[in-house]
Design a protein around this motif. Structure first.
Motif, PDB file in Angstrom:
ATOM      1  N   ALA A  11      18.446   0.959   8.021  1.00 51.56           N
ATOM      2  CA  ALA A  11      17.092   1.515   7.855  1.00 51.56           C
ATOM      3  C   ALA A  11      16.711   2.326   9.092  1.00 51.56           C
ATOM      4  O   ALA A  11      16.120   3.403   8.968  1.00 51.56           O
ATOM      5  N   HIS A  64      15.503   6.018   9.196  1.00 46.92           N
ATOM      6  CA  HIS A  64      14.193   6.357   9.787  1.00 46.92           C
ATOM      7  C   HIS A  64      14.348   7.416  10.879  1.00 46.92           C
ATOM      8  O   HIS A  64      13.458   8.242  11.070  1.00 46.92           O
ATOM      9  N   LYS A 109      14.001   6.917   4.232  1.00 51.69           N
ATOM     10  CA  LYS A 109      13.747   5.515   3.922  1.00 51.69           C
ATOM     11  C   LYS A 109      14.950   4.892   3.225  1.00 51.69           C
ATOM     12  O   LYS A 109      15.830   5.593   2.711  1.00 51.69           O
ATOM     13  N   LYS A 142      16.567  -4.560   7.512  1.00 49.99           N
ATOM     14  CA  LYS A 142      15.303  -3.827   7.378  1.00 49.99           C
ATOM     15  C   LYS A 142      15.426  -2.895   6.171  1.00 49.99           C
ATOM     16  O   LYS A 142      16.421  -2.175   6.041  1.00 49.99           O
ATOM     17  N   HIS A 143      14.430  -2.944   5.305  1.00 53.89           N
ATOM     18  CA  HIS A 143      14.423  -2.028   4.169  1.00 53.89           C
ATOM     19  C   HIS A 143      12.977  -1.666   3.884  1.00 53.89           C
ATOM     20  O   HIS A 143      12.059  -2.351   4.337  1.00 53.89           O
ATOM     21  N   ASP A 144      12.771  -0.603   3.129  1.00 54.42           N
ATOM     22  CA  ASP A 144      11.416  -0.078   2.968  1.00 54.42           C
ATOM     23  C   ASP A 144      10.772  -0.421   1.641  1.00 54.42           C
ATOM     24  O   ASP A 144       9.561  -0.302   1.501  1.00 54.42           O
ATOM     25  N   ARG A 186       5.879  -5.544   1.048  1.00 58.43           N
ATOM     26  CA  ARG A 186       6.689  -4.328   0.984  1.00 58.43           C
ATOM     27  C   ARG A 186       5.773  -3.213   0.506  1.00 58.43           C
ATOM     28  O   ARG A 186       4.828  -3.449  -0.249  1.00 58.43           O
ATOM     29  N   SER A 187       6.083  -2.015   0.904  1.00 55.17           N
ATOM     30  CA  SER A 187       5.178  -0.947   0.540  1.00 55.17           C
ATOM     31  C   SER A 187       5.323  -0.535  -0.922  1.00 55.17           C
ATOM     32  O   SER A 187       4.431   0.045  -1.488  1.00 55.17           O
ATOM     33  N   GLU A 193       0.522   5.611   3.470  1.00 54.79           N
ATOM     34  CA  GLU A 193       1.047   4.250   3.300  1.00 54.79           C
ATOM     35  C   GLU A 193      -0.039   3.296   2.822  1.00 54.79           C
ATOM     36  O   GLU A 193       0.179   2.094   2.786  1.00 54.79           O
TER      37      GLU A 193
END
Ligand SMILES: *[C@@H]1O[C@H](CO)[C@@H](O)[C@H](O)[C@H]1NC(C)=O
Ligand SMILES: *[C@@H]1O[C@H](CO)[C@@H](O)[C@H](O)[C@H]1NC(C)=O
Ligand SMILES: *[C@@H]1O[C@H](CO)[C@@H](O)[C@H](O)[C@H]1NC(C)=O
Length: 748
Positions: free
Chosen positions: A261, A265, A270, A346-348, A426-427, A683
């Protein structure tokens, strides 16, 4: 909600409790309606019947006296006569046309891991909801049967609809509106407004099942960065996992996944991972499988009928157990596992698959008991695939398996829609299985399609329907998931896919994906993705309006032009909001498309083919306009009256968001236009955002100016400034004229 637009009736058993869908939104109106009611109910006692009338003007909308009500424990049937053949929705299926065929078509509804290959079978989501356009006045209504049991719906020439469900209660919501869009507004008030996706998730996304190793993933990323294709998101599918076990990663082939990630980034991009619900019962290569052990300890699995023994099935990792998301302990375990995994890798965002819930054995490894849940007296018509096995329990759990909320029989179709599953921070989440209300938390893609000229077409009705269902973050796998995608198909698909709300190219194990940096395919993809990125401020604003007002994002033509009956069946073209018309090429060997251009002033967005902008009929284009769309083009038309907020594009949204803005203005009949812009940090962090104050509106383009402007005044509401001649460009050679004004700062 204005009380006079929602009408509810429930038919249940007065003597015995029955399963009802647990829900969080739907509420009976708290106060009596004020003003004249839009509907009137007529109750007929013997034989039982209900008539729902629209009051002004008087019209019978839903009339159940057309057939008898049948109410048995495992068979509930109700028919209703409808006022028109313009029926849209019901799902999830492949509907080859957006408007339903009313000639005795039967559609089963029950979530299922199956292929969207054009059969009449049920797919991943469960939507007993349709809308009906009454006539040219635009008056419309929606009918939602809130029932999660397996059912089938037959649409008949009367026109009429028959529901046959095998459990629960008949809980109907009828939404009466003045326009088709008003019904979407009412339905999303009822089930929950759609979320605003993060800005970056409107960027282009790339995915593949089985890259083989992280090195290969990185090569793909580098290759696509090199060619400069606008590209925000890279995925990894189940091959990143150790033996396909969720919450793990392959320590050898994906050794550096924890840093991936950061690597993305670093270039403004992402990273999204797939996650399936089923948990392997096996051990890990180097020790215990802790996610499984913690789940065991917290007793979070769906069980056998004894309510205690975890039900064992089989999915990608082999033998598995299944989380029961209707159990709070399971939700806590699930959220904790996601958070632990996030600390490692880490992930989005999350991509949730296989949650219909899919199982590779029938019911359970032990089979299912012979009882009326697993083998009901009547089963809705199933997919051809499942018919062969003639099994209701095919490819999922035994129907007598136990969840906290009850039998799998009742909660099956709710499995993929549990709100808690999406309540992680999470987004973004998107899900294959869904139920009305899911759009508040998640998006959806249309599943495992294939690389052929049918699937490119059928994606459009599918996306239009999910906009009716309150799930506007929707797309289909661009170029097709299964099979090699021929260059021409993939090229046409990249063009139209650049206008999917959720724009992702995803490919199955072993199929061809690359066509060379200099290919026409890559050139046209870049071209249309650049237009997408230019217009992302407009698309983002449409999502805001969906969230606040319940509007559609990808809009059927008939929602804007309902007084023109020729638009009622259009499904090869679609709109972004009210103003941008997209006319893709969806057939091989075709360069001329008979487009339907409804009555309005339209401007060719690309201005490359003056012929299509020839003003006919007092500034209007011809209906059934023959659009010449060579190999590298699709049709893109801007409707007069629009102001589209835009921005200089870049290879990621991280970069494009830093660029100056632009306004594209298309004048209507009365030389006016209006538009809106919603802008925040992208976001949805709910913090005060001031970034727009420093945004420069670099260019303002006005289409449709007749004659060179004498002076151009720009006002922010307080002060008005005249632009100097050098700030204004006026292009008189084009048949539809326009002027560009450069370097204007609008203080907002
Ligand atoms: C639509 O239907 C209503 C109710 O039947 C009727 O009053 C109205 O005239 C119709 N409008 C059109 C444009 O056909
Ligand atoms: C979610 O947010 C909480 C509170 O901000 C934080 O403690 C937790 O680690 C977050 N979880 C994830 C998965 O990021
Ligand atoms: C404005 O126009 C100039 C000249 O065509 C172009 O270079 C620039 O990228 C444009 N800006 C935006 C925000 O579109």
């Amino acid at each position: 909600m204005a009380c006079n637009v929602l009408f509810v009736f429930q038919i249940t058993d007065a003597n015995q409790a029955r399963f009802e869908v647990p829900h969080e939104h739907v509420q009976a109106p708290s106060s009596p309606p004020t003003g004249p009611l839009k509907y009137r109910l007529e109750l007929i006692q013997k034989p039982f019947g209900l008539k729902v009338w629209r009051t002004s003007p008087e019209k019978l909308l839903f009339d159940t006296t057309i057939g008898p009500l049948v109410f048995a424990d495992q068979y509930l049937q109700l028919s209703a006569k409808l006022p028109s053949h313009n029926i849209y929705g019901l799902g999830e299926h492949v509907h080859q046309t957006f408007r339903h065929d009313t000639n005795w078509r039967t559609w089963p509804i029950f979530t299922r891991d199956s292929f969207p290959n054009g059969g009449t079978h049920n797919l991943y989501g469960h939507y007993p909801y349709f809308t009906c356009l009454e006539n040219e006045s635009g008056q419309s209504f929606g009918v939602f049967l809130m029932n999660s049991n397996a059912m089938e719906v037959t649409i008949q020439p009367a026109p009429a609809i028959t529901y046959r469900t095998i459990g629960g209660v008949l809980d109907f919501y009828i939404l009466v509106g003045d326009t088709p869009e008003a019904v979407v507004d009412e339905f999303t008030q009822l089930i929950g407004r759609p979320f605003i996706p993060p800005y970056w998730s409107l960027g282009f996304q790339l995915s593949r099942w089985d890259y083989g190793s992280l090195d290969e993933v990185k090569k793909v990323v580098e290759r696509n960065r090199q060619i400069g294709i606008p590209y925000d998101v890279q995925y990894t599918d189940i091959d990143y996992m150790e033996d396909k076990k969720i919450f793990t990663y392959d320590m050898e082939k994906f050794k550096e996944l924890p840093q991936f990630a950061d690597y993305m980034h670093g270039n403004g991009q992402k990273y999204i991972v797939i996650l399936d619900p089923a948990v392997s019962t096996g051990k890990r290569l180097n020790g215990p499988y802790e996610a499984l052990d913690r789940g065991h300890a917290a007793k979070v699995w769906v069980t056998e009928p004894d309510g205690n023994t975890p039900l064992i099935g089989e999915v990608w990792p082999g033998e598995t157990v299944f989380p029961d998301y209707t159990n709070q302990a399971c939700v806590d375990w699930w959220v904790d596992e996601i958070s632990r995994f996030h600390k490692e890798v880490k992930h989005d965002a999350l991509w949730i698959d296989m949650n219909e819930v899919a199982n590779f054995v029938q019911g359970s490894s032990k089979g299912c008991a012979e009882n009326k849940l697993n083998y009901p007296p009547f089963t809705p018509r199933e997919s051809e695939m499942h018919l062969q096995q003639d099994l209701f329990i095919a490819d999922t759990l035994c129907m007598d398996a136990k969840h906290k909320w009850g039998n799998h029989y009742d909660v099956h179709s709710l499995y993929g829609a549990s709100r808690e599953v999406f309540k992680t921070n999470r987004s973004m989440v998107f899900t294959r299985s869904s139920f009305p209300g899911v759009g508040k938390y998640a998006g959806h893609w249309l599943g495992d399609n294939a690389a052929n000229w049918n699937d490119i077409k059928w994606a459009i009705p599918g996306m239009l329907e999910f906009n009716l269902f309150g799930v506007p973050y929707i797309g289909a796998d661009i170029c097709g998931f299964f099979d090699d995608s021929p260059e021409e198909l993939c090229r046409r698909w990249m063009q139209v896919g650049a206008f999917y709300p959720f724009s992702r190219n995803h490919n199955a194990q072993g199929y061809k994906v690359s066509y060379g940096a200099d290919s026409l395919l890559v050139k046209t993809s870049k071209h249309y993705l650049n237009i997408r990125y230019t217009l992302l401020p407009y698309l983002y604003t449409l999502f805001y309006k969906a969230h606040v007002n319940g509007e559609t994002v990808l809009r059927p033509m008939m929602h804007e032009f309902y007084s023109d009956s020729k638009t009622w069946g259009v499904h090869n073209q679609f709109l972004w909001g009210a103003h941008l018309l997209i006319t893709p090429v969806l057939d091989p060997g075709v360069e001329n498309v008979e487009a339907y251009i409804p009555d309005a002033i339209w401007y060719d967005f690309e201005k490359v083919r003056p012929s299509t902008r020839t003003t006919v009929n007092n500034g209007r284009m011809l209906h059934d306009f023959n659009l010449n769309l060579p190999a590298d083009k699709l049709g893109l038309h801007l409707r007069g009256g629009a102001i589209l907020p835009a921005q200089r594009p870049d290879v990621t949204t991280t970069y494009s968001r830093c660029h100056p803005m632009r306004l594209i203005i298309a004048l209507d009949d009365s030389n006016a236009a209006s538009g809106e812009l919603f802008w925040d940090d992208g976001e949805n962090k709910n913090v005060p955002y001031t970034g727009l104050n420093s945004k420069n509106f670099e260019n303002i383009t006005v289409m449709g100016v007749t004659g060179a402007p004498v002076s151009v005044l720009v006002s922010d509401g307080t002060t008005t400034n005249a632009l100097t001649e050098s700030q204004v460009n006026y292009d008189s050679t084009r048949k539809v004229k326009e002027c560009s004004i450069v370097n204007v700062k609008l203080c907002l």
